[in-house]
Design a protein around this motif. Structure first.
Motif, PDB file in Angstrom:
ATOM      1  N   ARG A  20       0.826  -1.205   0.000  1.00 39.86           N
ATOM      2  CA  ARG A  20       0.000   0.000   0.000  1.00 39.86           C
ATOM      3  C   ARG A  20       0.863   1.259   0.000  1.00 39.86           C
ATOM      4  O   ARG A  20       0.517   2.270  -0.605  1.00 39.86           O
ATOM      5  N   GLN A  25      -0.770   5.017  -0.948  1.00 44.81           N
ATOM      6  CA  GLN A  25      -2.066   5.102  -0.301  1.00 44.81           C
ATOM      7  C   GLN A  25      -1.934   5.741   1.078  1.00 44.81           C
ATOM      8  O   GLN A  25      -0.867   5.750   1.683  1.00 44.81           O
ATOM      9  N   HIS A  81     -12.594   6.719  -3.457  1.00 48.68           N
ATOM     10  CA  HIS A  81     -11.258   6.163  -3.370  1.00 48.68           C
ATOM     11  C   HIS A  81     -11.043   5.515  -1.996  1.00 48.68           C
ATOM     12  O   HIS A  81     -11.645   5.925  -1.012  1.00 48.68           O
ATOM     13  N   THR A  84     -10.109  -0.287  -1.716  1.00 53.99           N
ATOM     14  CA  THR A  84      -9.127  -1.372  -1.705  1.00 53.99           C
ATOM     15  C   THR A  84      -8.270  -1.302  -0.451  1.00 53.99           C
ATOM     16  O   THR A  84      -7.967  -2.331   0.170  1.00 53.99           O
ATOM     17  N   THR A  85      -7.876  -0.092  -0.059  1.00 52.48           N
ATOM     18  CA  THR A  85      -7.073   0.057   1.154  1.00 52.48           C
ATOM     19  C   THR A  85      -7.877  -0.347   2.380  1.00 52.48           C
ATOM     20  O   THR A  85      -7.348  -0.992   3.296  1.00 52.48           O
ATOM     21  N   ALA A  87     -10.221  -2.542   2.441  1.00 50.56           N
ATOM     22  CA  ALA A  87     -10.277  -4.014   2.407  1.00 50.56           C
ATOM     23  C   ALA A  87      -8.960  -4.626   2.861  1.00 50.56           C
ATOM     24  O   ALA A  87      -8.935  -5.654   3.546  1.00 50.56           O
ATOM     25  N   SER A  88      -7.837  -3.981   2.492  1.00 56.85           N
ATOM     26  CA  SER A  88      -6.532  -4.503   2.908  1.00 56.85           C
ATOM     27  C   SER A  88      -6.372  -4.401   4.422  1.00 56.85           C
ATOM     28  O   SER A  88      -5.759  -5.274   5.053  1.00 56.85           O
ATOM     29  N   LEU A 118      -3.574  -7.502  -4.702  1.00 57.38           N
ATOM     30  CA  LEU A 118      -3.235  -6.086  -4.701  1.00 57.38           C
ATOM     31  C   LEU A 118      -2.233  -5.714  -5.787  1.00 57.38           C
ATOM     32  O   LEU A 118      -2.357  -4.673  -6.436  1.00 57.38           O
ATOM     33  N   LYS A 122      -4.023  -6.071 -10.224  1.00 62.41           N
ATOM     34  CA  LYS A 122      -4.289  -4.671 -10.538  1.00 62.41           C
ATOM     35  C   LYS A 122      -4.198  -4.413 -12.041  1.00 62.41           C
ATOM     36  O   LYS A 122      -4.926  -3.612 -12.607  1.00 62.41           O
ATOM     37  N   GLU A 125      -7.472  -5.200 -14.217  1.00 65.68           N
ATOM     38  CA  GLU A 125      -8.725  -4.483 -14.009  1.00 65.68           C
ATOM     39  C   GLU A 125      -9.280  -3.965 -15.332  1.00 65.68           C
ATOM     40  O   GLU A 125      -8.539  -3.543 -16.205  1.00 65.68           O
TER      41      GLU A 125
END
Length: 204
Positions: A20, A25, A81, A84-85, A87-88, A118, A122, A125
């Motif tokens: 990340r 992020q 935005h 994903t972060t 979820a991580s 991740l 990516k 996508e």
């Protein structure tokens, strides 16, 4: 054994956090390490209390991570935005809980899979472009055609759907296709820099 559990949890959280961090992020290396440490420590502490079910402690960890994940999600105009972060962070907490419950293999495998998703997925996508609706207000006396020409120079894949007029000036309504990676903040700033543009509103 407790020190080993905490160390492993920190390592797994650090692996996800580093990915990340490399992706620039908001929640990066330190945040993910702390989440993994806290999750493991809560679980270990819960397991050491007599007549206590450690899974109940784990359930409370999940609830707490929900609030932390919500803080990582940002709305920027029509775009969201940080999902994903968030979820991580959730996966990192789960790995920490698993380590606290001595489920070493599950924690390590889950972390490896998370890194695969991740980093490697990516590139796979879809939808490299996004469609946005723009409402652009012009100053009084500005010709809509002149503004439209300047806007298309900035956003080639755009078209005006309608034009209205108010006391303050003309209003343009457009549909625009933007490339993935283009931030709405930068697009708004560039549109506002066009002569005669008073305000810009980007919506779905």
């Amino acid at each position: 054994m407790t020190l080993l559990q905490i160390g492993v949890a920190a390592g797994l959280g650090g692996a996800i956090g580093l990915e990340r961090e490399l992706d620039a992020q908001s929640a990066g290396l330190r945040t993910h390490i702390l989440v993994a440490l806290g999750s493991a420590l809560f679980t270990v502490a819960g397991a050491d209390i007599l007549h206590t079910d450690p899974t109940r402690v784990a359930a409370q960890v999940v609830t707490g991570i929900g609030f932390l994940g919500a803080g990582a999600i940002l709305r920027e105009g029509a775009s969201v935005h940080g999902l994903t972060t968030a979820a991580s962070l959730w996966v990192t907490a789960a790995a920490g809980v698993a380590v606290g419950l001595h489920a070493w293999v599950a924690a390590i495998v889950a972390t490896a899979l998370a890194l695969t998703v991740l980093r490697l997925l990516k590139r796979a996508e879809f939808s490299p472009r996004r469609t946005l609706e723009l409402t652009i207000e012009l100053a009084a006396g500005v010709a809509p055609s002149a503004a439209e020409e300047a806007i298309r120079a900035l956003l080639p894949a755009s078209r005006v759907t309608r034009v209205t007029h108010s006391v303050a000036g003309p209003v343009l309504y457009l549909l625009a296709r933007i490339e993935r990676g283009q931030t709405l903040t930068v697009i708004s700033e560039r549109l506002l820099a066009i002569d005669g543009v008073r305000s810009v509103d980007l919506t779905r």
